[in-house]
Design an enzyme around this catalytic site. Structure first.
Site, short mmCIF file in Angstrom:
data_model
loop_
_atom_site.label_atom_id
_atom_site.label_comp_id
_atom_site.label_asym_id
_atom_site.label_seq_id
_atom_site.Cartn_x
_atom_site.Cartn_y
_atom_site.Cartn_z
N GLU A 79 -79.51 -43.40 54.46
CA GLU A 79 -79.28 -42.56 53.28
C GLU A 79 -79.10 -41.08 53.62
O GLU A 79 -79.75 -40.19 53.06
CB GLU A 79 -80.41 -42.75 52.26
CG GLU A 79 -80.43 -44.14 51.67
CD GLU A 79 -81.32 -44.28 50.44
OE1 GLU A 79 -82.09 -43.34 50.13
OE2 GLU A 79 -81.25 -45.33 49.76
N GLU A 95 -80.82 -52.28 51.17
CA GLU A 95 -81.86 -52.05 50.16
C GLU A 95 -81.29 -52.43 48.80
O GLU A 95 -80.13 -52.15 48.52
CB GLU A 95 -82.35 -50.60 50.12
CG GLU A 95 -83.17 -50.17 51.31
CD GLU A 95 -83.69 -48.73 51.19
OE1 GLU A 95 -83.91 -48.26 50.06
OE2 GLU A 95 -83.87 -48.09 52.24
#
Length: 470
Positions: A166, A370
């Site tokens: 991320e 995720e």
């Protein structure tokens, strides 16, 4: 598109789940581990714990891996703490840190669980932060040297590598994540310089991986959410294109094509955020070739045209809730989507949309690293932990993933968040994501007992049937 017959999940599909080192391991200063930016974070959301003990996975990894094996995991995506391997970010390697991940990887292989390793998940060594962190070009070299240590020590058993988790969230929401250096004089501009250095570091690491480990596969792991326009107004559609480019394509265009997205670049020019690019940087980006794309998906986003009055940009402290950027886009609540109890919109169909868009743009295999639902789970009087809401969330997203696969998207794995309960970024220990309940409260560690949840048994069946029973 409606399909009369769905394609099955691939035969060797990587069913698994994910964690990150700092959120699950604990043992924050044991066995030679150095401090990270997360460890020295001074402020946490009110009423939430720190990460010093977390779920104590460091001491209980064998028990946890055994439970993963009982679920039938084919893969486990976890991150390595940079400061457990190289306590000061550069220089001396910590043998105890090498030993821990060596043991964890061997334990996974014992149960035929594929280790999928994230090299860097938010926890930059504090020693590097003290020297400027990602604003300092020396951190590029430090990351590459760290990567080499990982490849040398684990490359004989780890085939799948993720570079940076991320990166887009660290740039756009670093304050909320605890990764933002509070000493930056002009953070908005400086963060895009840091972003450029991360992109170069990632490219170099991918290149080194291919040189050192010809059989290994490596890719980026951003958080990708497709952006909807609030209406069919042309101005809203432009705003959605703007935010898609700034939030999503800036990072993947650089990782896959080795170039800056043009719309995102015009945003950087307009705002005065253009990074300094030295000779050779763009060649490094262009020469690096990821083998796949990993991405995290929780929800889609919806935006409308900014009114340009300067009241769009704000901060909720939550990276999944859109506010806006003056003159660029403005966040909008999507009336067609329900929200979870934390204000995140739930959009399984948006998952299919995002998968299709990413695959259409980049034509690389995809693994989801995720996807999940945080909730205030609790132990019932009979000792069970019932989470039908999580099963419903995951089931609907898996159904949409199968539709995306039927659409032609090449997906080779699904590792939702999270394998076991861990410490949430915004709501601490009480917000739970795992298939396995960890019995602790915010400030009372209790015995950290592991209890399989209702979703544990549901997911076990999904894996056993390779998704045929959805």
């Amino acid at each position: 598109m409606k399909h009369t017959q769905l394609k099955p999940f691939p035969k060797d599909f990587f069913w698994g789940a994910s964690t990150s080192a700092y959120q699950v391991e604990g043992a924050w200063n044991e066995d030679g581990k150095g401090p990270s930016v997360i460890d020295i974070r001074e402020k946490y959301p009110e009423g939430t714990t720190d990460y010093k003990v977390a779920s104590d996975h460091y001491h209980r990894y064998q028990e946890d891996v055994k439970l993963m094996a009982e679920m039938g995991f084919k893969a486990y995506r976890f991150s390595i703490a940079w400061t457990r391997i190289i306590p000061n970010g550069t220089g001396e390697v910590n043998p105890k840190g090498l030993e821990f991940y060596n043991n964890l990887i061997n334990e996974l292989i014992k149960y035929k669980i594929e280790p999928i390793v994230t090299m860097y998940h938010f926890d930059l060594p504090y020693a590097l932060q003290a020297r400027g962190g990602w604003s300092n070009r020396e951190t590029i070299d430090a990351f590459v040297e760290y990567a080499k240590v990982l490849f040398e020590n684990y490359g004989d058993r780890v085939k799948y590598w993720l570079t940076i988790n991320e990166q887009n969230m660290m740039i756009m929401h670093g304050k909320a994540l605890g990764t933002l250096d509070p000493n930056l004089e002009d953070p908005d501009r400086e963060l895009y310089q840091q972003n450029h250095h991360m992109l170069v570091a990632q490219a170099k690491a991918m290149d080194v991986c291919h040189q050192m480990l010809p059989q290994a596969l490596i890719g980026p792991a951003p958080n990708i959410s497709y952006i909807y326009p609030a209406s069919s107004k042309p101005e809203d559609i432009l705003a959605a294109q703007n935010f898609n480019s700034i939030r999503n394509w800036l990072y993947l265009d650089a990782a896959v094509y080795g170039r800056y997205n043009k719309t995102a670049w015009s945003f950087l020019e307009e705002k005065g955020y253009v990074p300094t690019i030295v000779e050779g940087d763009m060649e490094i980006l262009k020469n690096a070739k990821p083998d796949f794309i990993a991405f995290n998906y929780y929800t889609s986003k919806t935006v409308e045209a900014s009114n340009g009055e300067g009241n769009d940009k704000n901060n909720t402290g939550d990276q999944e809730i859109v506010i806006g950027e003056a003159g660029v886009y403005k966040g909008h609540n999507n009336p067609n989507l329900p929200k979870n109890e934390f204000g995140w919109e739930i959009d399984p169909v948006g998952f299919r949309t995002t998968l299709r868009e990413v695959y259409d743009r980049y034509q690389l295999p995809i693994i989801i690293t995720e996807n999940g639902l945080g909730a205030f789970d609790k132990i019932e009087e009979d000792g069970s932990v019932r989470d039908p809401y999580r099963i419903d969330y995951l089931k609907k997203h898996l159904e949409q993933m199968q539709l995306a696969i039927t659409d032609g998207v090449e997906v080779f794995g699904y590792c939702p968040w999270s394998a076991i309960d861990l410490i949430s970024t915004h709501q601490g220990a009480k917000k739970r994501y795992g298939f396995i309940f960890v019995e602790r409260e915010e400030f009372d560690l209790k015995e950290l007992r592991r209890i399989p949840k209702q979703s544990f048994y549901w997911y076990k069946e999904v894996i056993a049937n390779n998704g045929e029973n959805l």
